[in-house]
Structure formats: C-alpha cells, structure tokens
Write an enzyme that holds these catalytic residues in place. Structure first.
Site, PDB file in Angstrom:
ATOM      1  N   ASP A  55     -45.203 -95.027  88.557  1.00 46.43           N
ATOM      2  CA  ASP A  55     -44.606 -94.647  87.272  1.00 46.43           C
ATOM      3  C   ASP A  55     -45.299 -93.392  86.746  1.00 46.43           C
ATOM      4  OD1 ASP A  55     -42.812 -95.602  84.903  1.00 46.43           O
ATOM      5  OD2 ASP A  55     -44.732 -95.093  83.972  1.00 46.43           O
ATOM      6  N   ASN A  91     -40.590 -84.631  78.658  1.00 42.95           N
ATOM      7  CA  ASN A  91     -39.219 -84.278  78.268  1.00 42.95           C
ATOM      8  C   ASN A  91     -39.169 -83.741  76.839  1.00 42.95           C
ATOM      9  OD1 ASN A  91     -37.768 -84.836  80.646  1.00 42.95           O
ATOM     10  ND2 ASN A  91     -37.687 -87.019  80.177  1.00 42.95           N
ATOM     11  N   ASP A 143     -36.650 -82.826  84.961  1.00 36.18           N
ATOM     12  CA  ASP A 143     -35.964 -83.027  86.242  1.00 36.18           C
ATOM     13  C   ASP A 143     -36.742 -82.383  87.390  1.00 36.18           C
ATOM     14  OD1 ASP A 143     -33.982 -84.399  84.964  1.00 36.18           O
ATOM     15  OD2 ASP A 143     -32.507 -82.780  85.022  1.00 36.18           O
ATOM     16  N   GLU A 172     -38.156 -92.902  85.569  1.00 33.35           N
ATOM     17  CA  GLU A 172     -39.284 -92.190  86.174  1.00 33.35           C
ATOM     18  C   GLU A 172     -40.123 -93.105  87.051  1.00 33.35           C
ATOM     19  OE1 GLU A 172     -40.673 -93.319  81.942  1.00 33.35           O
ATOM     20  OE2 GLU A 172     -38.817 -92.718  82.951  1.00 33.35           O
TER      21      GLU A 172
END
Length: 310
Positions: free
Chosen positions: A156, A164, A173, A199
């Site tokens: 993770d 973000n 991305d 993620e």
C-alpha cells in the site's frame, strides 16, 4: 435466406446480441467436428469436376470470419477460418490459397491473444488486475509442489491521498505506474504484480521460503523509497508499507479451497502492523510474532496484527 443459414448443421452461428468483450464469446459452443461438404465426396468420385459448391462454402466461411472478427468475436472467427482451411486442404487447392488462410488464422490468433491479455491487465498500470489475481492464486495452490511454499505481499502506498491532493491526479497516476515498475523488478520465476484496488497492489511470490520472501519484499520497499521521485515533480516523496504472508507448501495444499483468501487476509492484517508501526516497512510473522524487516527492524513499537479469521 441469410448467408449463415445456408451453412447447415455443425457451424457456429454468429449471435447478433453478443456485443460484450472478446473473451465472452469463449462461452459460446463451437463445432466439435470438422465440416464435411457433399462436394468433397462428389469430387472424389468425379475428380475432373470443379468443386464449385465447396469453393462457395470456403468463401462463405471466410466472409463470416471477417464479420465476426470485426465485432471482436475472434474465437468464433478463428473456428470458421479453420473450417475453411480444412476444406481447402482436402480439396487439394493450390498452395497460394492455404497460405492466404494461414496468414488470416495467424492474424486472428494474435488479435485474440491481445484481447485476452487486455482483459486481465489493469488499464492504468499494466499490472495484472484483480480477476487475474484471483484466478492465478487458485491455480498456483493447485499446482504447488515446491517445499518452499507461496508468499503473498500486500503493498500500500503511504499517504497517497496527500500525493493526489498536493500534486494532482495526473502525477498520482504516474506515481502508481512507476511504483508498479519498481515492484516488478527482481521477481522470482512465476511471480507477478497485480493491482488489488486503488493504491494497493499484491506481489505473488511462488517457490520461495520465508527468508527469501522477506528479502524480496524489503528490496521492493527500498527501491520505492530510494527512487528519485523529485524527477517527476519537485518535493515529491513516495514510500510503501507491505504485509507479507508466507505459507509452506504443505499447509497450502491442505487447504486448497480457502488458502488464497486466507493468505490475503493474513497479508492485510500484517499490512496494518506495518502501517501502525510507522509505515515505510515490511511486516511479517516469525514463530507467530510480528516482525519488521530491514531498516525498520530496529523500531521499538511493533503493533500486533489485526485478528484474521481462519
């Protein structure tokens, strides 16, 4: 009468309502016997007569194959071309025509393989998707014959929401894509990376013992930490936390129906340990006790994993 109707018994008819992805047409029944047309028998009795009916049937197979291929139904298209090629071979038609069919069959094979590959890949990261992960884990458990067993690492990204929020989703991305590339380095034979969701990613490591699995997971964590993330955007830093669950071959084989699901739950519980113990760490069990690998091993606080139902 339509072109398909004149094919007669034993030929797969295109389904006008079948508009789903290319792999769906694999569930459609296919001809189980090669086609035999009366013109073949007639030619054996009258070799000097031109096999006009068979030639028409060959052309019809080719046209239907082209139609099916244009709709993405590559497997059915392939079957029609194979039927046409069988007819051509039995009629002794000059080599030029069989080569033409063979090229078309090869093209459809490639397109079908590409379509299948796309159906099991994550569109953003090109890692395998959850569908492939679930199927492959079951297969690995059934195939497992190594004394070393199977390791599953749940990965993770730490604080990814902040990435973000701070740098934007396009940068996020690119981070996911680069992390997958880093995770896939140095995997053992048969190992792979799959996107679990968001993620989170899973590293599947078959045929390794616990020590080797811990080393592989720690090496992946270290590569992510050491990567020059500022080359993507100034001020960016990315780390990952990993929960590693290892199963000896005997234990996996004894519980084939639920082993993959149970092992993923164990990895998830250990991921919680890595997160709660400071992140940027690999957590694993040794003699029933949670440990952190590598640089994180010296941390004093190692949280117990969440209870995992067996």
């Amino acid at each position: 009468m339509t072109a398909v109707a004149v094919l007669g018994r034993g030929v797969a008819k295109p389904d006008p309502d079948q508009r789903d992805s290319p792999w769906r047409d694999q569930r459609v029944s296919e001809p189980t016997m090669p086609l035999r047309h009366p013109a073949i028998t007639e030619r054996a009795e009258h070799p000097d007569d031109p096999p006009a009916d068979a030639a028409n049937l060959i052309a019809l197979h080719e046209q239907i194959a082209a139609l099916l291929a244009s709709r993405g139904q590559y497997r059915q298209a392939y079957q029609h071309l194979r039927s046409a090629l069988d007819l051509v071979s039995e009629l002794g038609t000059p080599t030029r025509i069989p080569e033409q069919f063979r090229r078309e069959v090869d093209r459809l094979r490639r397109e079908h393989a590409e379509a299948h590959e796309q159906s099991i890949r994550d569109s953003l990261t090109a890692s395998y998707n959850r569908r492939y992960l679930d199927q492959r884990l079951v297969d690995l458990v059934a195939e497992l014959d190594s004394t070393d067993g199977l390791a599953v690492a749940l990965v993770d990204l730490d604080w990814f929401k902040q990435v973000n929020d701070t740098f934007g989703h396009l940068v996020g991305d690119r981070v996911l894509q680069r992390v997958v590339e880093l995770l896939q380095e140095g995997l053992p034979e048969g190992g792979f990376c799959a996107r679990y969701g968001g993620e989170e990613f899973v590293l599947v490591l078959p045929g390794v013992d616990r020590s080797a699995a811990v080393d592989l997971a720690e090496a992946a964590r270290d590569r992510v930490e050491r990567y020059a993330w500022s080359s993507l955007v100034l001020g960016l830093r990315v780390t990952v936390s990993i929960g590693l669950a290892h199963e000896p071959a005997i234990r996996v084989a004894d519980n084939t129906s639920t082993a993959p699901e149970r092992q993923l739950r164990d990895a998830d519980a250990l991921l919680y340990t890595a997160k709660q113990s400071g992140r940027n760490a690999v957590a694993y069990l040794l003699d029933g006790t949670p440990h952190l690998a590598g640089a994180a091993a010296g941390r004093r606080a190692v949280r117990a994993p969440r209870a995992s139902a067996r």
